[in-house]
Design a protein around this motif. Structure first.
Motif, mmCIF file in Angstrom:
data_model
loop_
_atom_site.group_PDB
_atom_site.id
_atom_site.type_symbol
_atom_site.label_atom_id
_atom_site.label_comp_id
_atom_site.label_asym_id
_atom_site.label_seq_id
_atom_site.Cartn_x
_atom_site.Cartn_y
_atom_site.Cartn_z
ATOM 1 N N SER A 49 42.580 41.046 39.101
ATOM 2 C CA SER A 49 42.182 40.711 40.463
ATOM 3 C C SER A 49 41.580 41.918 41.173
ATOM 4 O O SER A 49 41.654 43.059 40.701
ATOM 5 N N SER A 95 41.289 34.141 38.170
ATOM 6 C CA SER A 95 40.766 33.228 39.182
ATOM 7 C C SER A 95 41.325 31.827 38.984
ATOM 8 O O SER A 95 41.280 31.275 37.886
ATOM 9 N N ASN A 137 40.810 36.847 43.957
ATOM 10 C CA ASN A 137 40.845 36.398 42.564
ATOM 11 C C ASN A 137 39.701 35.424 42.355
ATOM 12 O O ASN A 137 39.906 34.214 42.376
ATOM 13 N N ASN A 138 38.529 35.960 42.128
ATOM 14 C CA ASN A 138 37.392 35.097 41.848
ATOM 15 C C ASN A 138 36.657 35.620 40.633
ATOM 16 O O ASN A 138 36.898 36.748 40.183
ATOM 17 N N SER A 177 40.163 38.422 36.161
ATOM 18 C CA SER A 177 40.346 38.087 37.570
ATOM 19 C C SER A 177 41.552 37.204 37.816
ATOM 20 O O SER A 177 42.120 37.209 38.903
#
Length: 395
Positions: A183, A216, A237-238, A214
């Motif tokens: 992240s 994500s 978190n993408n 990430s």
């Protein structure tokens, strides 16, 4: 699982000689691994190695098509969708892997899953479909049985978020890499703690590749969509926060996995941030002989290490390079505005394991596709994998 570094280098008089591994004097390469490309024979590919789509029950607003579209718009090359296997009773092969948007993605797609167990989580990476159901069914078995299955299937198994409550609780001998940057968030300390664990593993002689992911789970709401209760997590978190760069022999899924096996990996804060390249000149001729993931026999002579930042607009503020060897800071260097890199010299001891890696901090880089990530990312810019000395004789 201990992999063989596929480029063993020694200094032969005034020349640098490359030794082939697997000839009886060095351990053979692991399943699925291939010799690392030469220093100029590969291509840096950007991707994310820990992403959840809506095939994970705890994901929201994150269909596969949205994930791949964001990654493509950011200039990324590959992705690993790692949906939770326990959400489909281990049967990821008939869920994520058969999603039409997975199969028709314009990106290089790895076959993977998040192995979600009572002893923590790990990600799997493969260039082809494999028997994940058996790995899921082995999640409560002895580490030796798990390791045997991973080797037999040729899976790259990686330890996830090692410093969190759901840390990887298995032997690090069954994995080939470790998630050292998860992240965009740095201020909470979990990424720094993961680096400490990685250094501990490296000091033990395990040449584990450090990678990003990430993790994500949640996408930004699109026009007309109702935000989910977890939409606030999207900036931190993408896709691509962080970005894992691999030096691959070609633009294929197998080349991405091989690069992970061989430690040809660098991590940056996002796809737009500079990546760090790290080389070593063994014979003082001004040309690099080693890069991240390579192993050399120390000759007792000084080695010149070269650190270079690549792929970002010129910064108005300096970058700081922290050189780490055997878990401690060897020195701190500065890349000033207008410069692209820096170099240093050290003498690895003869007959003693030693590794060098670098961390770069400095001004953050805007990520247009994830506009708020810069607000939570801190000043970590990039990190390298190690260059090793005298590791081959210990494994």
């Amino acid at each position: 699982m201990k992999r063989a570094i596929s480029r063993m280098v020694v200094v032969c008089g005034t020349a640098v000689c490359l030794l082939a591994c697997g000839d009886g004097t060095e351990p053979p390469a692991g399943p699925g691994s291939a010799p690392a490309p030469g220093l100029t024979d590969g291509e840096w590919l950007a991707g994310d190695l820990h992403v959840h789509s809506e095939h994970s029950d705890d994901s929201s607003l994150n269909p596969v098509a949205r994930i791949t579209a964001l990654a493509q718009s950011a200039g990324m090359d590959y992705l690993a969708l790692t949906d939770h296997d326990n959400h489909v009773d281990g049967d990821v092969a008939h869920h994520t892997w058969t999603d039409p948007d997975f199969l028709n993605s314009p990106l290089i797609m790895l076959y993977g899953a998040e192995w979600t167990t009572q002893r923590g989580h790990g990600n799997t990476f493969s260039a082809r479909p494999y028997d994940h159901q058996t790995l899921y069914d082995l999640r409560d078995e002895a580490d030796t049985r798990i390791g045997e299955h991973v080797r037999r299937e040729g899976i790259h198994l990686s330890a996830n978020h090692p410093a969190t409550s759901d840390h990887f609780g298995f032997s690090y001998d069954i994995v080939r890499s470790i998630e050292v940057w998860q992240s965009a968030i740095w201020p909470n300390g979990t990424n720094e703690a993961a680096l400490v664990i990685w250094d501990d593993m490296l000091k033990s002689g395990r040449d584990l590749t450090g990678r990003g992911g990430s993790d994500s789970h949640h996408g930004y709401p699109q026009p007309g969509e109702t935000p989910s209760s977890n939409s606030y997590q999207a900036p931190a978190n993408n896709v691509g926060t962080p970005t894992t760069w691999v030096f691959a022999a070609d633009r294929s899924a197998q080349a991405v996995v091989d690069a992970l096996d061989n430690g040809r990996v660098s991590v940056s804060a996002n796809p737009a941030a500079p990546r760090v390249e790290f080389h070593a000149d063994l014979d003082a001729d001004g040309a690099p002989d080693l890069m991240m993931g390579d192993n050399a026999v120390a000759s007792g002579e000084p080695v010149t290490f070269q650190v270079k930042l690549v792929g970002s607009a010129p910064a108005l503020l300096p970058y700081t390079v922290r050189v780490v060897t055997d878990g401690y800071e060897l020195m701190s260097l500065t890349i000033f505005p207008g410069q692209s890199g820096v170099q240093f010299t050290d003498t690895p001891p003869v007959g003693q394991r030693k590794y060098y890696r670098v961390e770069v901090t400095g001004p953050p880089t805007l990520y247009p596709q994830v506009p708020l990530s810069i607000a939570v990312g801190g000043n970590m810019v990039a990190l390298s994998n190690p260059i090793y000395f005298n590791f081959g004789s210990s494994r």
